[in-house]
Design a protein around this motif. Structure first.
Motif, PDB file in Angstrom:
ATOM      1  N   PHE B 165       2.134  33.587  -6.930  1.00 38.80           N
ATOM      2  CA  PHE B 165       2.154  34.810  -7.575  1.00 38.80           C
ATOM      3  C   PHE B 165       0.988  35.712  -7.042  1.00 38.80           C
ATOM      4  O   PHE B 165       0.936  36.678  -6.986  1.00 38.80           O
ATOM      5  CB  PHE B 165       2.335  34.871  -9.067  1.00 38.80           C
ATOM      6  CG  PHE B 165       2.243  36.220  -9.595  1.00 38.80           C
ATOM      7  CD1 PHE B 165       3.370  36.959  -9.752  1.00 38.80           C
ATOM      8  CD2 PHE B 165       1.278  36.663 -10.536  1.00 38.80           C
ATOM      9  CE1 PHE B 165       3.417  38.129 -10.645  1.00 38.80           C
ATOM     10  CE2 PHE B 165       1.140  37.672 -11.002  1.00 38.80           C
ATOM     11  CZ  PHE B 165       2.356  38.628 -10.844  1.00 38.80           C
ATOM     12  N   ALA B 166      -0.285  34.806  -7.238  1.00 37.67           N
ATOM     13  CA  ALA B 166      -1.514  35.576  -6.929  1.00 37.67           C
ATOM     14  C   ALA B 166      -1.820  36.045  -5.431  1.00 37.67           C
ATOM     15  O   ALA B 166      -2.476  36.860  -5.277  1.00 37.67           O
ATOM     16  CB  ALA B 166      -2.473  34.738  -7.388  1.00 37.67           C
ATOM     17  N   ASN B 167      -0.796  35.451  -4.687  1.00 34.99           N
ATOM     18  CA  ASN B 167      -1.272  35.578  -3.279  1.00 34.99           C
ATOM     19  C   ASN B 167      -0.084  36.109  -2.448  1.00 34.99           C
ATOM     20  O   ASN B 167      -0.370  36.619  -1.277  1.00 34.99           O
ATOM     21  CB  ASN B 167      -1.494  34.318  -2.344  1.00 34.99           C
ATOM     22  CG  ASN B 167      -2.673  33.547  -2.887  1.00 34.99           C
ATOM     23  OD1 ASN B 167      -4.031  34.277  -2.536  1.00 34.99           O
ATOM     24  ND2 ASN B 167      -2.643  32.723  -3.636  1.00 34.99           N
ATOM     25  N   PHE B 168       1.188  36.148  -3.028  1.00 31.37           N
ATOM     26  CA  PHE B 168       2.446  36.574  -2.349  1.00 31.37           C
ATOM     27  C   PHE B 168       3.043  37.639  -2.939  1.00 31.37           C
ATOM     28  O   PHE B 168       3.405  37.537  -4.284  1.00 31.37           O
ATOM     29  CB  PHE B 168       3.421  35.593  -1.657  1.00 31.37           C
ATOM     30  CG  PHE B 168       2.610  34.853  -0.653  1.00 31.37           C
ATOM     31  CD1 PHE B 168       2.558  34.890   0.466  1.00 31.37           C
ATOM     32  CD2 PHE B 168       2.002  33.532  -1.050  1.00 31.37           C
ATOM     33  CE1 PHE B 168       2.043  34.249   1.520  1.00 31.37           C
ATOM     34  CE2 PHE B 168       1.620  32.514  -0.160  1.00 31.37           C
ATOM     35  CZ  PHE B 168       1.476  33.137   1.102  1.00 31.37           C
ATOM     36  N   ARG B 169       3.513  38.756  -2.383  1.00 33.40           N
ATOM     37  CA  ARG B 169       4.073  39.915  -3.113  1.00 33.40           C
ATOM     38  C   ARG B 169       5.585  39.618  -3.251  1.00 33.40           C
ATOM     39  O   ARG B 169       6.217  40.047  -4.226  1.00 33.40           O
ATOM     40  CB  ARG B 169       4.113  41.331  -2.186  1.00 33.40           C
ATOM     41  CG  ARG B 169       2.745  41.806  -2.077  1.00 33.40           C
ATOM     42  CD  ARG B 169       2.709  43.232  -1.687  1.00 33.40           C
ATOM     43  NE  ARG B 169       2.927  42.945  -0.167  1.00 33.40           N
ATOM     44  CZ  ARG B 169       3.124  44.153   0.722  1.00 33.40           C
ATOM     45  NH1 ARG B 169       2.753  45.167   0.741  1.00 33.40           N
ATOM     46  NH2 ARG B 169       3.277  43.735   2.374  1.00 33.40           N
ATOM     47  N   ASP B 172       6.611  38.809  -6.856  1.00 28.62           N
ATOM     48  CA  ASP B 172       6.725  39.912  -8.026  1.00 28.62           C
ATOM     49  C   ASP B 172       8.355  40.377  -8.041  1.00 28.62           C
ATOM     50  O   ASP B 172       8.799  40.827  -6.999  1.00 28.62           O
ATOM     51  CB  ASP B 172       6.100  41.219  -7.668  1.00 28.62           C
ATOM     52  CG  ASP B 172       5.512  41.708  -8.570  1.00 28.62           C
ATOM     53  OD1 ASP B 172       6.428  42.099  -9.671  1.00 28.62           O
ATOM     54  OD2 ASP B 172       4.452  42.409  -8.882  1.00 28.62           O
ATOM     55  N   ASP B 179       6.535  38.635   2.615  1.00 28.63           N
ATOM     56  CA  ASP B 179       5.287  38.450   3.323  1.00 28.63           C
ATOM     57  C   ASP B 179       5.122  36.844   3.349  1.00 28.63           C
ATOM     58  O   ASP B 179       4.649  36.193   4.240  1.00 28.63           O
ATOM     59  CB  ASP B 179       4.187  38.707   2.292  1.00 28.63           C
ATOM     60  CG  ASP B 179       3.839  40.066   2.386  1.00 28.63           C
ATOM     61  OD1 ASP B 179       4.200  40.785   3.205  1.00 28.63           O
ATOM     62  OD2 ASP B 179       3.614  40.730   1.092  1.00 28.63           O
TER      63      ASP B 179
END
Lengths: 311, 390
Positions: B165-169, B172, B179
């Motif tokens: 979650f912190a690194n790939f859109r 969301d 990505d």
């Protein structure tokens, strides 16, 4: 009435507090990086802020700029370039990038489309420069440890990444965790030559396999024949040995023949008669030999009998 | 509102209008209902932090935007009842554990028309080969600088949802970015290029396909591991779907495969021959040996019998005359027996005084005549036997 007033006041205070907090604070998500500007200006030593709850002066004094700091992937196109030894090659790279410094990014880039444009330009320069420092065999070659030849992709890709990354992070606040070669191809006119070479190589290989098959088959056959001779020779030797042993043993029995060799020979001759005269033989016999002598001259035989009788 | 209503309650007798009275009652009821509804809403808001996570789900909680850890320090919550502070303090994000994606990588394949004909080769029928057009045809380069075409598939899943979650859109739920697909796809392309560039074309197409697969996986894993957040993605499998030499030289490649098969069949044939020859030789050897053994036994038994016969004879006939008579009898018996079997017999007499005479016998060597004679004889014998049986 008084009680009601206090509670109304408390509720109002609560709402006012919430609104105030809302006005002077902002949240930055785990996925974001942010920076605040004061009256639209970015003070010199502003640092971008990480995720969490932060404070600011209420609008319109300070304004928050958030940027998504998650990974983006940029791909360039197949570019023709030359290796150190002058060979043309098409290289297609991809770049994983992310915004890490919101302040620098805001100051020098502003939006993602512009960022990709800058990344593309820098990547293209660096890609050509780094590939130009390496011979073709660093990209495509069978591992030959004796001569120290093997593809050095990690080295090349890391070098491109480091070069690109240095420029991008200093100038634009962009981090580049990965750069890689997605496709490595040959220019069209060279593929035609490669096809020709491949075809010749295949022809040579096919001939080699055919010759090998011929040779191996011949070897296997020759080996089999040799083994056969060996086996037969061994069997013959064994047979001869068996016969020799039998003959030697038989000779022991024949010792009794020595008591009267003539008799033994005579008996053997009789046996031989039977063995040698086959069905289709033609026999010419003297009429005087037994038993035909009786046919020719029975009288003399009878005479001899009479004489014997008298004795 | 409150003020107005209390004024109305002070002067109930003044307004006797029954309509107004009922309106007053209704508004009082409505006010109570409104109060209850407000309380329910407030309670609902306070309890909105509690939420359930189903069996195939995981959840993360963002507190003021940051990951909130549970009591054990985990950022990802498992299934069951979970609690959080209500918005805007906490934000809940759910995800499915069944999240897995498959990417088909066709970038190394040549461009094709709908009928399966490659575009580059078909462009000018009969014209000299045009090679591969890099703008439409993909290809890979093997270590021995051969061109080949590939199709691969990669399957990947998410192992650490918080990191993802912190690194790939993609994580969301409000967006539809891909990505992660792009990154994983590019990394695997990268790994395939690396692995192929160090593999010979024969290994890539035929013998070493498995090794090539392992090499690609190794490269892809190491590329992913080099990323600080790479561990949140797990590669479930990278498979080679199809590998092929370029269409322009496919026939030449086919002929090599054929030659290899020919070689194998030659060798198998020779091995069959060797097998047969060796078996025959061994059989022959066995028969030679057993024949020799049989002959040896025969010789031995014959010698034994002969010697016994001779010693019996010598013991039985002490008198030389008796022996002679017996031997003469034996002689005649043998001659009789032998001559019975002989086909042609000539008994010649040569009375004294007639001098030397000449006898000519013409031996038949004509096989037909021999056969006729044999047939004749067979018939005679059968006739004889018939007569006997009568």
């Amino acid at each position: 009435m008084r009680k009601g007033n206090i509670s109304t006041f408390l509720v109002a205070l609560c709402v006012a507090m919430v609104l105030l907090v809302r006005l002077v604070s902002y949240q930055v998500r785990e996925t974001q990086v942010a920076v605040t500007t004061t009256f639209g200006r970015l003070p010199e030593d502003t640092r971008s802020v990480e995720s969490g709850l932060h404070w600011k002066w209420p609008w319109p004094i300070q304004e928050v700029h958030r940027y998504d700091r998650r990974l983006r992937v940029y791909e360039d196109i197949l570019d023709e370039m030359q290796t150190q030894d002058g060979k043309p090659i098409l290289v297609h790279c991809y770049v994983g990038w992310r915004i890490i410094d919101a302040a620098t990014f805001l100051k020098n880039v502003g939006n993602e489309a512009l960022a990709e444009e800058k990344i593309g330009k820098i990547l293209r320069d660096q890609k050509g420069a780094v590939i130009g420092e390496h011979p073709f065999s660093d990209l495509v070659s069978l591992r030959d440890l004796e001569r120290g030849i093997e593809p050095k992709f990690s080295e090349i890709e890391n070098k491109i990444r480091d070069n690109v990354s240095t420029k991008l992070s200093d100038l634009y606040g962009i981090d580049v965790p990965i750069v890689g070669i997605k496709r490595l191809e040959l220019p069209q006119k060279i593929t035609v030559d490669v096809f020709k070479r491949m075809e010749n190589e295949r022809k040579r290989l096919a001939e080699k396999y055919r010759a090998e098959g011929e040779r191996l088959a011949m070897e296997i056959r020759a080996e089999a024949n040799r083994k056969r001779e060996e086996i037969l020779a061994e069997a013959m030797a064994k047979a001869k040995l068996t016969m020799g042993q039998a003959d030697a043993q038989a000779a022991e029995y024949y010792e009794v023949f020595a008591e009267n060799p003539e008799l033994a020979t005579f008996l053997r001759k009789l046996e031989a008669l039977e063995g040698t005269l086959e069905r289709r033989a033609t026999v010419v016999m003297d009429g005087r030999s037994a038993p035909f002598d009786v046919l020719e001259d029975p009288r003399s035989s009878l005479d001899r009998i009479e004489k014997q009788r008298e004795k | 509102m409150e003020g107005k209503e209390s004024q109305g309650a002070e002067r109930p007798e003044v307004i006797q209008d029954p309509g107004l009275q009922s309106l007053q009652e209704a508004s009082q009821t409505a006010f109570v209902l409104l109060k209850v509804a407000l309380l329910v809403l407030i309670a609902g808001y306070l309890f909105s932090g509690f939420f359930k996570v189903r069996e195939h789900e995981r959840a993360i909680i963002l507190r003021f935007g940051r990951f909130a850890e549970d009591s054990k320090g985990n950022r990802v919550r498992g299934s069951g009842l979970q609690s959080a502070f209500p918005y805007p303090i906490d934000e809940k994000i759910r995800c499915s554990t069944e999240w897995e994606r498959a990417l088909f990588l066709n970038g190394f394949w040549y461009a094709m028309f709908a009928n399966g004909q490659p575009v580059s080769l078909a462009r000018e029928p009969g014209a000299p080969p045009v090679g591969l057009d890099p703008t439409i045809d993909g290809h890979a380069l093997s270590g021995d600088l051969n061109i080949l075409h590939y199709r691969w598939v990669v399957r990947y899943a998410v192992s650490d949802f918080a990191e993802f979650f912190a690194n790939f859109r993609d994580a969301d739920p409000r967006t539809d970015f891909r990505d992660a697909d792009e990154l994983v796809g590019n990394i695997v392309y990268n790994a395939i290029v690396r692995a192929t560039a160090a593999t010979s074309v024969d290994d890539a197409l035929y013998k070493g396909r498995q090794d090539l697969g392992f090499l690609v996986q190794k490269e892809a894993h190491s590329l992913l591991e080099n990323l600080s957040f790479g561990s949140c993605i797990v590669l479930r499998g990278i498979e080679l779907i199809e590998a092929s030499p370029p269409r322009a030289v496919a026939a030449a490649f086919q002929s090599v495969v054929q030659a290899e098969n020919e070689k194998d069949s030659r060798i198998r044939e020779a091995e069959g021959y060797a097998n047969r020859v060796l078996n025959e030789a061994m059989g022959e050897a066995r028969s030679l040996e057993s024949n020799a053994a049989a002959k040896a036994a025969k010789i031995l038994y014959a010698a034994q019998a002969d010697s016994r016969y001779m010693s019996d004879l010598l013991g039985k006939y002490d008198d030389p005359v008796a022996l002679r008579v017996f031997l003469e009898q034996l002689h005649l018996e043998r001659i009789e027996k032998v001559l019975q079997g002989v086909q042609e017999k000539f008994i010649l007499r040569n009375p004294e005084g007639l001098g030397t005479r000449e006898l000519r016998i013409r031996m038949t060597r004509d096989p037909n005549a021999v056969r006729d004679a044999e047939m004749q004889e067979k018939r005679n014998r059968e006739l004889r036997e018939m007569r006997y049986s009568e």
